[in-house]
Design a protein around this motif. Structure first.
Motif, PDB file in Angstrom:
ATOM      1  N   ALA A 224       0.845  -1.199   0.000  1.00 52.09           N
ATOM      2  CA  ALA A 224       0.000   0.000   0.000  1.00 52.09           C
ATOM      3  C   ALA A 224       0.877   1.244   0.000  1.00 52.09           C
ATOM      4  N   TRP A 225       1.978   1.166   0.764  1.00 57.15           N
ATOM      5  CA  TRP A 225       2.903   2.291   0.851  1.00 57.15           C
ATOM      6  C   TRP A 225       3.525   2.579  -0.509  1.00 57.15           C
ATOM      7  N   GLN A 226       3.823   1.491  -1.245  1.00 58.00           N
ATOM      8  CA  GLN A 226       4.479   1.671  -2.543  1.00 58.00           C
ATOM      9  C   GLN A 226       3.498   1.955  -3.676  1.00 58.00           C
ATOM     10  N   ASN A 227       2.223   1.612  -3.456  1.00 57.97           N
ATOM     11  CA  ASN A 227       1.226   1.910  -4.486  1.00 57.97           C
ATOM     12  C   ASN A 227       1.057   3.422  -4.577  1.00 57.97           C
ATOM     13  N   GLN A 228       1.568   3.983  -5.656  1.00 56.15           N
ATOM     14  CA  GLN A 228       1.640   5.430  -5.761  1.00 56.15           C
ATOM     15  C   GLN A 228       0.270   6.095  -5.577  1.00 56.15           C
ATOM     16  N   SER A 229      -0.773   5.501  -6.177  1.00 55.50           N
ATOM     17  CA  SER A 229      -2.068   6.189  -6.123  1.00 55.50           C
ATOM     18  C   SER A 229      -2.658   6.159  -4.711  1.00 55.50           C
ATOM     19  N   ILE A 230      -2.487   5.035  -4.000  1.00 49.94           N
ATOM     20  CA  ILE A 230      -2.983   4.986  -2.618  1.00 49.94           C
ATOM     21  C   ILE A 230      -2.177   5.947  -1.751  1.00 49.94           C
ATOM     22  N   TYR A 231      -0.865   5.935  -1.953  1.00 51.13           N
ATOM     23  CA  TYR A 231       0.016   6.801  -1.174  1.00 51.13           C
ATOM     24  C   TYR A 231      -0.360   8.265  -1.371  1.00 51.13           C
ATOM     25  N   ASP A 232      -0.515   8.653  -2.655  1.00 56.75           N
ATOM     26  CA  ASP A 232      -0.886  10.038  -2.959  1.00 56.75           C
ATOM     27  C   ASP A 232      -2.214  10.411  -2.310  1.00 56.75           C
ATOM     28  N   ALA A 233      -3.191   9.489  -2.433  1.00 63.30           N
ATOM     29  CA  ALA A 233      -4.514   9.765  -1.882  1.00 63.30           C
ATOM     30  C   ALA A 233      -4.427   9.989  -0.374  1.00 63.30           C
ATOM     31  N   MET A 234      -3.631   9.144   0.271  1.00 63.38           N
ATOM     32  CA  MET A 234      -3.473   9.237   1.727  1.00 63.38           C
ATOM     33  C   MET A 234      -2.811  10.555   2.107  1.00 63.38           C
ATOM     34  N   VAL A 235      -1.732  10.892   1.404  1.00 67.68           N
ATOM     35  CA  VAL A 235      -1.022  12.140   1.702  1.00 67.68           C
ATOM     36  C   VAL A 235      -1.955  13.337   1.465  1.00 67.68           C
TER      37      VAL A 235
END
Lengths: 294, 281
Positions: free
Chosen positions: B63-74
């Protein structure tokens, strides 16, 4: 309290940022939405424009909300919201009661456990519920495992009960909190007196507890009913294609159907319903004699 | 009725009634099972299908490396932090204003302030969508670099969060002893000093509770974010929404679990901070 003229500088300094925000980013958008609800799409060179509007052309959009399909969705929304609200009351009242009569050291924890899910993201909870109820989920899967030997199959997702259960699941804490705060402040000696004087538990509940906690009940009903009215996520995720609520219609007008003036009119009808509900609450609250809910 | 009671349970000891205890337990189970299942599946090995295949921690780094999830979270956390900051400041200021001053049309002003809390979220969402689109603010902000492309969402979040802050802070102010303020002025402090050194310390628990409320409200919001997000911007709830539509991977469960933990932490903290205040009254 000071008069604002006595210290105008402090008054304006403290009040203007919030007032600015409220007027520019809340009241103005609402006013614009109201204007748009009386407008229609502009016709330029015989073509209906996508983004341009002819403003204040009439009440066509409101006439369109009287379409039988839309009316039936409105009625369904009201009916489902009412069912969910009543279910919340029937479950929430005994629970609020139980928490109030727990030993004092347990009460904060019990209340926290009930309220905590409410703080978890609505979408995450809906997704979690969908997973569990789904055909391969814990509940849906077990149901199918039971039904399988009989050659039957059931899909919980997509049914009306699933949507109503979802609404109850999501909004139950809204019901329990005001009930708890009313019942907690209820003078328990009234109940004692009623029981001492020979009333049964049922009579005591019906004649003493219920009237005295009515303000909490009304607040709880409002806090559940109003968000139910505007909900589109639950009916979208847990319901089927035929279980649209009014929120889904509004969402689609601003999305795929791209008819913003009509969507604006629907939003205002929804707001009007909300205001009617709040007015009823205000009326009941001012004409009953129970323990205040807030 | 009285004859049906168990020996040892007094008529008013409703907390010891078996059926009430059972109902309470069942409700807790119903409320928590879906959430626990979601958390449990964040540790599932197989990526789809709803079948338990064994324990793993892999979904978290994924999840941390999944760019889209990471971006969404940030994005979600950035929005929540900025919203909290601004909503807390303006909410606190207006709370002091309403508590301190008498002014014309005050009931109408208070009612208007309460509107963002009571009207259905979807109405506020579409009104803001319309507003941002027609004023061109949507296009204006979307074209900006991060984090300014989140501005429309932040503006919308502040609009529905600050009234909550104002309510919490104002209810704290009700208990304030105005003589403290007078004493401060008598002892030579000016308006500004009195505000910072007397009023703000008194309001502090209310301000913190209001800030945490704003933070969770912003982090939790789906509806208003859904309508006010620019075409390119994705926040975490909106991301889950689209992933649920397309079929979910357990990385979403992992990220959801993290979000649940953050929310619970903020909630428990807020409750802890408000608790001693109650006993003080």
């Amino acid at each position: 309290m000071e008069d604002w003229k006595r210290n105008g500088r402090a008054f304006w300094t403290l009040g203007s940022p919030a007032t600015f925000w409220l007027v520019v980013f809340f009241l103005a958008p609402l006013a614009y939405l109201l204007v748009l609800s009386f407008s229609s799409k502009a016709v330029i060179d015989g073509q209906v424009s996508v983004n341009d509007y002819a403003y204040l052309t009439g009440i066509d959009n409101y006439v369109r909300t009287l379409n039988p399909d839309i009316i039936s969705i409105f009625l369904r929304t009201l009916w489902w919201s009412a069912l969910a609200t009543i279910a919340c009351l029937l479950v929430g009242y005994p629970i609020a009661f139980a928490i109030c009569f727990m030993p004092e050291r347990w009460r904060p924890l019990a209340l926290l456990l009930i309220v905590l899910p409410f703080w978890i993201n609505l979408l995450i909870r809906t997704y979690a519920l969908k997973t569990v109820l789904g055909a391969r989920g814990l509940v849906g899967g077990s149901l199918n495992a039971i039904l399988e030997p009989f050659g039957m199959q059931a899909d919980i997702i997509g049914t009306t009960p699933a949507v109503i259960f979802g609404l109850v699941y999501v909004f139950l804490p809204f019901m329990i909190l005001p009930l708890y705060s009313t019942i907690e402040r209820l003078d328990k000696s009234y109940l004692e007196a009623s029981l001492d004087l020979g009333a049964s538990q049922f009579q005591t509940f019906y004649k003493v507890t219920l009237p005295l906690t009515m303000p909490g009940i009304v607040t709880g009903l409002i806090l559940v009913f109003i968000p139910c009215l505007g909900m589109f996520l639950i009916s979208d995720e847990l319901g089927g294609t035929t279980s649209w609520m009014i929120g889904n219609v509004i969402q689609s007008q601003f999305g795929s159907s791209n008819d913003w003036p009509f969507g604006s009119a629907l939003s205002f009808v929804l707001m009007l319903l909300t205001i009617i509900v709040l007015f009823i609450q205000w009326y009941v609250q001012n004409h009953s004699k129970g323990v205040g809910a807030q | 009725m009285a004859t049906q009671m168990k020996p040892g349970v007094g008529p008013l000891e409703y907390g010891r009634r078996r059926w009430l205890q059972a109902l309470f337990a069942v409700t807790l189970i119903v409320l928590y099972v879906p959430i626990f299942v979601l958390i449990a599946f964040s540790f599932n090995q197989q990526n789809r299908g709803g079948v338990w295949k064994g324990f793993t921690l892999e979904n978290y780094p994924k999840a941390w490396q999944n760019q889209s999830i990471y971006d969404a979270m940030v994005n979600s956390l950035t929005i929540a932090l900025v919203t909290t900051l601004i909503a807390t400041v303006i909410g606190t200021m207006v709370a002091v204003m309403m508590w301190r001053f008498r002014f014309p049309l005050k009931p109408a002003y208070e009612a208007a302030m309460g509107l963002p809390i009571v009207i259905p979220e979807i109405c506020m969402g579409v009104a803001l969508l319309l507003f941002f689109n027609s004023t061109g603010l949507m296009g204006f902000f979307s074209a900006m670099v991060w984090p300014f492309n989140l501005s429309t969402i932040i503006i919308a979040h502040i609009a529905f969060c600050f009234p909550f802050v104002a309510i919490v802070v104002r209810s704290r102010l009700v208990g304030f002893n105005k003589q403290l303020e007078e004493a401060s002025r008598d002892l030579g402090a000016n308006e500004w000093q009195t505000f910072w050194q007397v009023l703000v310390p008194y309001m502090k628990p209310g301000i913190i509770a209001g800030a945490l409320l704003a933070f969770t409200l912003s982090l939790d919001d789906f509806v208003i974010t859904f309508f006010t997000a620019g075409p390119e911007t994705v926040t975490f709830p909106v991301k889950i929404y689209s992933m649920v539509k397309t079929g979910v991977k357990y990385e979403v469960n992992a990220a959801s679990t993290i979000l649940i933990l953050i929310t619970i932490l903020a909630t428990v903290l807020a409750m802890k901070l408000q608790a001693p205040e109650k006993s003080g009254h």
